[in-house]
Design a protein around this motif. Sequence first.
Motif, PDB file in Angstrom:
ATOM      1  N   SER A  64      15.977  63.687  43.568  1.00 41.87           N
ATOM      2  CA  SER A  64      17.055  63.607  42.582  1.00 41.87           C
ATOM      3  C   SER A  64      17.949  64.839  42.624  1.00 41.87           C
ATOM      4  O   SER A  64      17.549  65.910  43.069  1.00 41.87           O
ATOM      5  CB  SER A  64      16.470  63.449  41.174  1.00 41.87           C
ATOM      6  OG  SER A  64      15.800  64.652  40.803  1.00 41.87           O
ATOM      7  N   ARG A  65      19.168  64.627  42.157  1.00 41.68           N
ATOM      8  CA  ARG A  65      20.094  65.733  41.901  1.00 41.68           C
ATOM      9  C   ARG A  65      19.871  66.175  40.465  1.00 41.68           C
ATOM     10  O   ARG A  65      19.801  65.342  39.557  1.00 41.68           O
ATOM     11  CB  ARG A  65      21.539  65.269  42.095  1.00 41.68           C
ATOM     12  CG  ARG A  65      21.817  64.733  43.476  1.00 41.68           C
ATOM     13  CD  ARG A  65      23.085  63.887  43.507  1.00 41.68           C
ATOM     14  NE  ARG A  65      24.261  64.637  43.070  1.00 41.68           N
ATOM     15  CZ  ARG A  65      25.492  64.091  42.970  1.00 41.68           C
ATOM     16  NH1 ARG A  65      25.679  62.809  43.276  1.00 41.68           N
ATOM     17  NH2 ARG A  65      26.498  64.829  42.569  1.00 41.68           N
ATOM     18  N   SER A  66      19.779  67.465  40.229  1.00 46.25           N
ATOM     19  CA  SER A  66      19.394  67.911  38.886  1.00 46.25           C
ATOM     20  C   SER A  66      20.148  69.161  38.486  1.00 46.25           C
ATOM     21  O   SER A  66      20.651  69.925  39.308  1.00 46.25           O
ATOM     22  CB  SER A  66      17.882  68.179  38.825  1.00 46.25           C
ATOM     23  OG  SER A  66      17.538  69.193  39.765  1.00 46.25           O
ATOM     24  N   CYS A  82      14.183  70.563  43.682  1.00 45.78           N
ATOM     25  CA  CYS A  82      13.997  71.468  42.554  1.00 45.78           C
ATOM     26  C   CYS A  82      14.284  72.930  42.903  1.00 45.78           C
ATOM     27  O   CYS A  82      13.940  73.826  42.128  1.00 45.78           O
ATOM     28  CB  CYS A  82      12.568  71.347  42.032  1.00 45.78           C
ATOM     29  SG  CYS A  82      12.220  69.747  41.267  1.00 45.78           S
ATOM     30  N   ALA A 106      18.979  64.595  35.478  1.00 42.62           N
ATOM     31  CA  ALA A 106      18.663  64.300  36.873  1.00 42.62           C
ATOM     32  C   ALA A 106      19.266  62.950  37.233  1.00 42.62           C
ATOM     33  O   ALA A 106      19.241  62.021  36.416  1.00 42.62           O
ATOM     34  CB  ALA A 106      17.158  64.290  37.109  1.00 42.62           C
ATOM     35  N   PHE A 133       9.228  62.013  37.260  1.00 41.92           N
ATOM     36  CA  PHE A 133       9.305  63.472  37.167  1.00 41.92           C
ATOM     37  C   PHE A 133       8.095  63.973  36.399  1.00 41.92           C
ATOM     38  O   PHE A 133       7.346  63.184  35.803  1.00 41.92           O
ATOM     39  CB  PHE A 133      10.612  63.937  36.510  1.00 41.92           C
ATOM     40  CG  PHE A 133      10.893  63.304  35.175  1.00 41.92           C
ATOM     41  CD1 PHE A 133      10.453  63.887  34.005  1.00 41.92           C
ATOM     42  CD2 PHE A 133      11.611  62.114  35.094  1.00 41.92           C
ATOM     43  CE1 PHE A 133      10.712  63.308  32.778  1.00 41.92           C
ATOM     44  CE2 PHE A 133      11.875  61.529  33.870  1.00 41.92           C
ATOM     45  CZ  PHE A 133      11.424  62.116  32.702  1.00 41.92           C
ATOM     46  N   ALA A 155      18.274  69.080  30.188  1.00 42.60           N
ATOM     47  CA  ALA A 155      18.372  68.924  31.634  1.00 42.60           C
ATOM     48  C   ALA A 155      18.671  67.469  31.965  1.00 42.60           C
ATOM     49  O   ALA A 155      18.337  66.548  31.206  1.00 42.60           O
ATOM     50  CB  ALA A 155      17.087  69.368  32.321  1.00 42.60           C
ATOM     51  N   ALA A 213      13.770  68.018  34.606  1.00 42.55           N
ATOM     52  CA  ALA A 213      13.764  66.626  35.057  1.00 42.55           C
ATOM     53  C   ALA A 213      13.918  66.500  36.563  1.00 42.55           C
ATOM     54  O   ALA A 213      14.079  65.393  37.074  1.00 42.55           O
ATOM     55  CB  ALA A 213      14.882  65.849  34.359  1.00 42.55           C
ATOM     56  N   CYS A 214      13.871  67.590  37.298  1.00 46.47           N
ATOM     57  CA  CYS A 214      14.132  67.544  38.741  1.00 46.47           C
ATOM     58  C   CYS A 214      12.955  66.949  39.493  1.00 46.47           C
ATOM     59  O   CYS A 214      11.794  67.056  39.072  1.00 46.47           O
ATOM     60  CB  CYS A 214      14.426  68.950  39.268  1.00 46.47           C
ATOM     61  SG  CYS A 214      12.975  70.028  39.304  1.00 46.47           S
ATOM     62  N   SER A 241      19.791  67.999  46.437  1.00 50.94           N
ATOM     63  CA  SER A 241      18.629  67.345  45.848  1.00 50.94           C
ATOM     64  C   SER A 241      17.446  68.298  45.876  1.00 50.94           C
ATOM     65  O   SER A 241      17.390  69.226  46.675  1.00 50.94           O
ATOM     66  CB  SER A 241      18.277  66.059  46.621  1.00 50.94           C
ATOM     67  OG  SER A 241      19.349  65.145  46.580  1.00 50.94           O
ATOM     68  N   TYR A 254      19.009  59.918  39.969  1.00 49.75           N
ATOM     69  CA  TYR A 254      18.213  59.321  41.038  1.00 49.75           C
ATOM     70  C   TYR A 254      19.080  58.323  41.791  1.00 49.75           C
ATOM     71  O   TYR A 254      19.759  57.488  41.174  1.00 49.75           O
ATOM     72  CB  TYR A 254      16.990  58.605  40.455  1.00 49.75           C
ATOM     73  CG  TYR A 254      15.956  59.542  39.873  1.00 49.75           C
ATOM     74  CD1 TYR A 254      14.810  59.864  40.580  1.00 49.75           C
ATOM     75  CD2 TYR A 254      16.135  60.078  38.601  1.00 49.75           C
ATOM     76  CE1 TYR A 254      13.863  60.716  40.037  1.00 49.75           C
ATOM     77  CE2 TYR A 254      15.188  60.937  38.062  1.00 49.75           C
ATOM     78  CZ  TYR A 254      14.052  61.255  38.781  1.00 49.75           C
ATOM     79  OH  TYR A 254      13.126  62.106  38.234  1.00 49.75           O
TER      80      TYR A 254
END
Length: 234
Positions: free
Chosen positions: A160-162, A126, A175, A185, A173, A155-156, A124, A177
Amino acid sequence: MDEQELRSLFSAAPGDEPSAGFTQEDVVRESRRQTLRRRNRITAGVSAAALVVVGFGAYGLLSGGTPGLTSAKDNAAVSAQSGQPGLGPARPQVGGESPNFSSTPPQQGGSGDGKTGQLAEGASGCEQVDGELAIALAGELPGHVAAAQASPGSACTTASRSAGFPVPGGEVAAAVYPKGIPVAFKSQPAGTVTAQVATTSGGTLVLVSVPGAENAAPYAGDVDRFARELAPRF
């Protein structure tokens, strides 16, 4: 005996003795020469015998007379038979670790130097790319996109995982949640196309298509479809 017989006897007697073909100096010179030759032969024989003795002595010292050399040879033979390295700096010391290996195991997605790499599954924030999301998004995008080209994307957020990829005309992109985390974001440039779809785990998947300078959003008409196909995997 008459005169005739006497004349015959005198004529048959040997004449004067011939003169000698060499002088006393020649005899002395030849004697000295022979003596010198004998001395040279004796000297050569003694020298050859001395060389043989010295050679055998040196061979004995090298083959078995020096304990240090014999020990090194035996150690090398034992190491070759056992398949282990001999005594030296590259061999690990007893009770310690070899200086050739790191004592810190590499983390997932890392480069082996103890630092987390760019790709890490379930990551998770950026600063890291989620490997699972990167592979899934790369499979949806047209063309040949490799997961190794992924970045955290636009979108990170911290929660969140992005993953995102540069594409012709801009960036796409995504992301994910987790459940209970609101979508939030950073603001996107004008012309960005966004889609949000609920995931199987109860979270939210956000997909954005960010245009480059003076370009329309890439794959703008496919953003919703990409999001719907990705959401069930998370």
